[in-house]
Design a protein around this motif. Structure first.
Motif, PDB file in Angstrom:
ATOM      1  N   HIS A 290       0.828  -1.200   0.000  1.00 21.68           N
ATOM      2  CA  HIS A 290       0.000   0.000   0.000  1.00 21.68           C
ATOM      3  C   HIS A 290       0.867   1.257   0.000  1.00 21.68           C
ATOM      4  CE1 HIS A 290       0.706  -1.600   4.032  1.00 21.68           C
ATOM      5  NE2 HIS A 290       1.066  -0.360   4.285  1.00 21.68           N
ATOM      6  N   SER A 291       0.244   2.418  -0.110  1.00 19.97           N
ATOM      7  CA  SER A 291       0.958   3.699  -0.128  1.00 19.97           C
ATOM      8  C   SER A 291       1.219   4.185   1.292  1.00 19.97           C
ATOM      9  CB  SER A 291       0.141   4.757  -0.866  1.00 19.97           C
ATOM     10  OG  SER A 291       0.018   4.418  -2.216  1.00 19.97           O
ATOM     11  N   ILE A 292       2.449   4.671   1.525  1.00 23.49           N
ATOM     12  CA  ILE A 292       2.816   5.281   2.805  1.00 23.49           C
ATOM     13  C   ILE A 292       3.564   6.580   2.520  1.00 23.49           C
ATOM     14  CG2 ILE A 292       2.991   3.078   4.008  1.00 23.49           C
ATOM     15  CD1 ILE A 292       6.081   3.502   3.949  1.00 23.49           C
ATOM     16  N   THR A 293       3.752   7.381   3.553  1.00 25.67           N
ATOM     17  CA  THR A 293       4.542   8.601   3.464  1.00 25.67           C
ATOM     18  C   THR A 293       5.845   8.374   4.213  1.00 25.67           C
ATOM     19  OG1 THR A 293       2.535   9.930   3.440  1.00 25.67           O
ATOM     20  CG2 THR A 293       4.582  11.066   3.992  1.00 25.67           C
TER      21      THR A 293
ATOM     22  N   ASP B  75       0.109   5.360   6.654  1.00 31.62           N
ATOM     23  CA  ASP B  75       1.050   5.557   7.761  1.00 31.62           C
ATOM     24  C   ASP B  75       2.247   6.392   7.315  1.00 31.62           C
ATOM     25  OD1 ASP B  75      -0.450   4.152   9.539  1.00 31.62           O
ATOM     26  OD2 ASP B  75       0.850   2.390   9.599  1.00 31.62           O
ATOM     27  N   THR B  76       2.947   6.982   8.297  1.00 33.37           N
ATOM     28  CA  THR B  76       4.148   7.758   8.028  1.00 33.37           C
ATOM     29  C   THR B  76       5.341   7.052   8.653  1.00 33.37           C
ATOM     30  OG1 THR B  76       2.917   9.828   8.009  1.00 33.37           O
ATOM     31  CG2 THR B  76       5.283   9.987   8.348  1.00 33.37           C
ATOM     32  N   LEU B  77       6.370   6.828   7.850  1.00 36.24           N
ATOM     33  CA  LEU B  77       7.615   6.221   8.309  1.00 36.24           C
ATOM     34  C   LEU B  77       8.620   7.344   8.502  1.00 36.24           C
ATOM     35  CD1 LEU B  77       9.470   3.772   8.831  1.00 36.24           C
ATOM     36  CD2 LEU B  77       9.913   3.727   6.378  1.00 36.24           C
ATOM     37  N   GLN B  78       9.032   7.593   9.761  1.00 38.53           N
ATOM     38  CA  GLN B  78       9.990   8.654  10.057  1.00 38.53           C
ATOM     39  C   GLN B  78      11.378   8.039  10.170  1.00 38.53           C
ATOM     40  OE1 GLN B  78       8.463  10.498  13.603  1.00 38.53           O
ATOM     41  NE2 GLN B  78       7.055  11.766  12.447  1.00 38.53           N
ATOM     42  N   LEU B  79      12.300   8.526   9.351  1.00 34.96           N
ATOM     43  CA  LEU B  79      13.650   7.986   9.320  1.00 34.96           C
ATOM     44  C   LEU B  79      14.560   8.705  10.306  1.00 34.96           C
ATOM     45  CD1 LEU B  79      14.149   7.650   5.468  1.00 34.96           C
ATOM     46  CD2 LEU B  79      13.367   5.921   7.077  1.00 34.96           C
ATOM     47  N   ASP B  80      15.441   7.953  10.977  1.00 33.59           N
ATOM     48  CA  ASP B  80      16.462   8.529  11.848  1.00 33.59           C
ATOM     49  C   ASP B  80      17.729   8.827  11.054  1.00 33.59           C
ATOM     50  OD1 ASP B  80      14.833   8.289  14.084  1.00 33.59           O
ATOM     51  OD2 ASP B  80      15.570   6.278  14.531  1.00 33.59           O
ATOM     52  N   ILE B  81      17.999   8.008  10.069  1.00 32.22           N
ATOM     53  CA  ILE B  81      19.175   8.154   9.214  1.00 32.22           C
ATOM     54  C   ILE B  81      18.702   8.106   7.771  1.00 32.22           C
ATOM     55  CG2 ILE B  81      21.321   7.055   8.475  1.00 32.22           C
ATOM     56  CD1 ILE B  81      21.629   8.118  11.214  1.00 32.22           C
ATOM     57  N   ASP B  82      19.161   9.039   6.957  1.00 32.04           N
ATOM     58  CA  ASP B  82      18.874   9.003   5.531  1.00 32.04           C
ATOM     59  C   ASP B  82      20.123   9.454   4.777  1.00 32.04           C
ATOM     60  OD1 ASP B  82      18.885  11.857   5.247  1.00 32.04           O
ATOM     61  OD2 ASP B  82      16.811  11.937   5.870  1.00 32.04           O
ATOM     62  N   PRO B  83      20.142   9.377   3.466  1.00 36.91           N
ATOM     63  CA  PRO B  83      21.356   9.719   2.720  1.00 36.91           C
ATOM     64  C   PRO B  83      21.873  11.137   2.952  1.00 36.91           C
ATOM     65  CG  PRO B  83      19.868   8.504   1.320  1.00 36.91           C
ATOM     66  CD  PRO B  83      19.129   8.781   2.595  1.00 36.91           C
ATOM     67  N   SER B  84      21.040  12.055   3.394  1.00 40.32           N
ATOM     68  CA  SER B  84      21.512  13.425   3.615  1.00 40.32           C
ATOM     69  C   SER B  84      22.329  13.566   4.897  1.00 40.32           C
ATOM     70  CB  SER B  84      20.336  14.398   3.645  1.00 40.32           C
ATOM     71  OG  SER B  84      19.526  14.164   4.775  1.00 40.32           O
ATOM     72  N   VAL B  85      22.217  12.617   5.836  1.00 46.06           N
ATOM     73  CA  VAL B  85      22.959  12.712   7.095  1.00 46.06           C
ATOM     74  C   VAL B  85      23.824  11.487   7.388  1.00 46.06           C
ATOM     75  CG1 VAL B  85      21.287  14.263   8.166  1.00 46.06           C
ATOM     76  CG2 VAL B  85      21.026  11.813   8.452  1.00 46.06           C
TER      77      VAL B  85
END
Length: 76
Positions: free
Chosen positions: A10-13, A33-43
């Motif tokens: 399904h679609s998530i944010t 639902d929203t998945l909040q990332l702690d680490i992503d490519p910008s950090v």
């Protein structure tokens, strides 16, 4: 092919560390639902040249030392 063995897709944010969001499809959570990332490519140090450091947020080293600090190896 067996029916009803595949997870719901399904679609998530996805919300990045800087607050940027985008829509994608995933099996994570439920629709909307929203998945909040702690680490992503910008950090992440692998993509930023290693200038930022990840901290031991859980205190794993301190916890290990507390549990096994008095442990000695060998004969007394």
């Amino acid at each position: 092919m067996k029916k009803d063995i595949h997870p719901d897709y399904h679609s998530i944010t996805v919300q990045l560390v800087d607050g940027t969001t985008y829509q994608t499809r995933s099996t994570y959570g439920s629709a909307g639902d929203t998945l909040q990332l702690d680490i992503d490519p910008s950090v992440h140090p692998a993509w930023t040249g290693g200038k930022s450091h990840m901290l031991d947020a859980g205190g794993q080293v301190a916890r290990f030392n507390k549990r096994f600090g008095g442990l000695t190896l060998g004969k007394k």
